[in-house]
Design a protein around this motif. Structure first.
Motif, PDB file in Angstrom:
ATOM      1  N   PHE A 235      50.472  50.100  45.176  1.00 16.59           N
ATOM      2  CA  PHE A 235      49.056  49.754  45.215  1.00 16.59           C
ATOM      3  C   PHE A 235      48.300  50.645  46.196  1.00 16.59           C
ATOM      4  O   PHE A 235      47.201  51.115  45.902  1.00 16.59           O
ATOM      5  CB  PHE A 235      48.861  48.285  45.589  1.00 16.59           C
ATOM      6  CG  PHE A 235      49.277  47.329  44.513  1.00 16.59           C
ATOM      7  CD1 PHE A 235      48.529  47.198  43.353  1.00 16.59           C
ATOM      8  CD2 PHE A 235      50.407  46.554  44.650  1.00 16.59           C
ATOM      9  CE1 PHE A 235      48.893  46.311  42.361  1.00 16.59           C
ATOM     10  CE2 PHE A 235      50.792  45.667  43.669  1.00 16.59           C
ATOM     11  CZ  PHE A 235      50.035  45.550  42.515  1.00 16.59           C
TER      12      PHE A 235
ATOM     13  N   ILE B 163      40.455  47.234  43.730  1.00 15.58           N
ATOM     14  CA  ILE B 163      41.409  46.265  43.182  1.00 15.58           C
ATOM     15  C   ILE B 163      42.829  46.593  43.636  1.00 15.58           C
ATOM     16  O   ILE B 163      43.590  45.696  44.014  1.00 15.58           O
ATOM     17  CB  ILE B 163      41.309  46.231  41.645  1.00 15.58           C
ATOM     18  CG1 ILE B 163      39.983  45.614  41.219  1.00 15.58           C
ATOM     19  CG2 ILE B 163      42.482  45.463  41.032  1.00 15.58           C
ATOM     20  CD1 ILE B 163      39.688  45.741  39.746  1.00 15.58           C
ATOM     21  N   SER B 164      43.181  47.871  43.630  1.00 20.51           N
ATOM     22  CA  SER B 164      44.526  48.239  44.069  1.00 20.51           C
ATOM     23  C   SER B 164      44.706  48.013  45.573  1.00 20.51           C
ATOM     24  O   SER B 164      45.796  47.660  46.026  1.00 20.51           O
ATOM     25  CB  SER B 164      44.841  49.682  43.699  1.00 20.51           C
ATOM     26  OG  SER B 164      43.990  50.570  44.370  1.00 20.51           O
TER      27      SER B 164
ATOM     28  N   GLY C 284      45.397  44.449  45.939  1.00 20.17           N
ATOM     29  CA  GLY C 284      46.783  44.227  45.518  1.00 20.17           C
ATOM     30  C   GLY C 284      47.772  44.618  46.600  1.00 20.17           C
ATOM     31  O   GLY C 284      48.793  43.950  46.797  1.00 20.17           O
ATOM     32  N   GLY C 285      47.493  45.699  47.318  1.00 21.07           N
ATOM     33  CA  GLY C 285      48.363  46.106  48.428  1.00 21.07           C
ATOM     34  C   GLY C 285      48.340  45.106  49.571  1.00 21.07           C
ATOM     35  O   GLY C 285      49.372  44.811  50.173  1.00 21.07           O
TER      36      GLY C 285
ATOM     37  N   CYS D 267      42.753  57.098  43.962  1.00 17.58           N
ATOM     38  CA  CYS D 267      41.377  56.813  43.533  1.00 17.58           C
ATOM     39  C   CYS D 267      40.358  57.383  44.513  1.00 17.58           C
ATOM     40  O   CYS D 267      39.341  57.946  44.106  1.00 17.58           O
ATOM     41  CB  CYS D 267      41.164  55.303  43.388  1.00 17.58           C
ATOM     42  SG  CYS D 267      42.049  54.567  42.008  1.00 17.58           S
TER      43      CYS D 267
ATOM     44  N   GLN E 203      53.876  46.647  47.913  1.00 15.17           N
ATOM     45  CA  GLN E 203      52.552  47.087  48.329  1.00 15.17           C
ATOM     46  C   GLN E 203      52.379  48.599  48.238  1.00 15.17           C
ATOM     47  O   GLN E 203      51.256  49.074  48.081  1.00 15.17           O
ATOM     48  CB  GLN E 203      52.232  46.603  49.747  1.00 15.17           C
ATOM     49  CG  GLN E 203      53.026  47.244  50.845  1.00 15.17           C
ATOM     50  CD  GLN E 203      54.319  46.512  51.146  1.00 15.17           C
ATOM     51  OE1 GLN E 203      54.740  45.658  50.404  1.00 15.17           O
ATOM     52  NE2 GLN E 203      54.950  46.854  52.231  1.00 15.17           N
TER      53      GLN E 203
ATOM     54  N   LEU F 107      47.983  54.152  44.749  1.00 17.10           N
ATOM     55  CA  LEU F 107      46.921  54.173  43.751  1.00 17.10           C
ATOM     56  C   LEU F 107      45.555  54.183  44.423  1.00 17.10           C
ATOM     57  O   LEU F 107      44.636  54.881  43.980  1.00 17.10           O
ATOM     58  CB  LEU F 107      47.044  52.975  42.808  1.00 17.10           C
ATOM     59  CG  LEU F 107      45.985  52.857  41.712  1.00 17.10           C
ATOM     60  CD1 LEU F 107      46.024  54.075  40.797  1.00 17.10           C
ATOM     61  CD2 LEU F 107      46.199  51.580  40.921  1.00 17.10           C
ATOM     62  N   THR F 108      45.411  53.445  45.513  1.00 14.76           N
ATOM     63  CA  THR F 108      44.149  53.441  46.259  1.00 14.76           C
ATOM     64  C   THR F 108      43.828  54.832  46.796  1.00 14.76           C
ATOM     65  O   THR F 108      42.694  55.310  46.660  1.00 14.76           O
ATOM     66  CB  THR F 108      44.224  52.439  47.425  1.00 14.76           C
ATOM     67  OG1 THR F 108      44.509  51.138  46.909  1.00 14.76           O
ATOM     68  CG2 THR F 108      42.941  52.411  48.215  1.00 14.76           C
TER      69      THR F 108
ATOM     70  N   LEU G 206      38.601  50.471  40.667  1.00 14.86           N
ATOM     71  CA  LEU G 206      40.063  50.529  40.574  1.00 14.86           C
ATOM     72  C   LEU G 206      40.703  50.652  41.952  1.00 14.86           C
ATOM     73  O   LEU G 206      41.708  49.995  42.245  1.00 14.86           O
ATOM     74  CB  LEU G 206      40.483  51.703  39.689  1.00 14.86           C
ATOM     75  CG  LEU G 206      41.979  51.874  39.454  1.00 14.86           C
ATOM     76  CD1 LEU G 206      42.558  50.651  38.758  1.00 14.86           C
ATOM     77  CD2 LEU G 206      42.240  53.133  38.650  1.00 14.86           C
ATOM     78  N   GLY G 207      40.118  51.479  42.822  1.00  9.51           N
ATOM     79  CA  GLY G 207      40.646  51.624  44.176  1.00  9.51           C
ATOM     80  C   GLY G 207      40.541  50.335  44.976  1.00  9.51           C
ATOM     81  O   GLY G 207      41.452  49.979  45.720  1.00  9.51           O
TER      82      GLY G 207
END
Length: 70
Positions: free
Chosen positions: A36, A17-18, A21-22, A43, A33, A39-40, A14-15
């Motif tokens: 994202f 992928i985020s 995304g950022g 995680c 960004q 969220l990173t 998940l980290g």
């Protein structure tokens, strides 16, 4: 033990992928960004207690984010 490993791999996935995304959000101004990257960071703090402690003691966190939390 296996459950902890699966959870850790899930947080890493998940980290990652985020984070991607950022990066895409930096390249494409239509996508934000900041969520994202937040969220990173969240995680990573779930994976590593050492990183979590470093983040809480970081002067930038203490100056800007901690007053918002309290």
């Amino acid at each position: 033990m296996i459950i902890k490993l699966v959870l850790k791999l899930g947080w890493i996935l998940l980290g990652s992928i985020s984070f991607v995304g950022g990066i895409i959000g930096i390249l494409l101004p239509v996508i934000p960004q900041v969520p994202f990257f937040l969220l990173t960071i969240w995680c990573i703090t779930n994976i590593s207690p050492r990183f979590h402690n470093w983040l809480l003691r970081n002067p930038l966190y203490i100056k800007y984010a901690k007053p918002l939390v309290n």
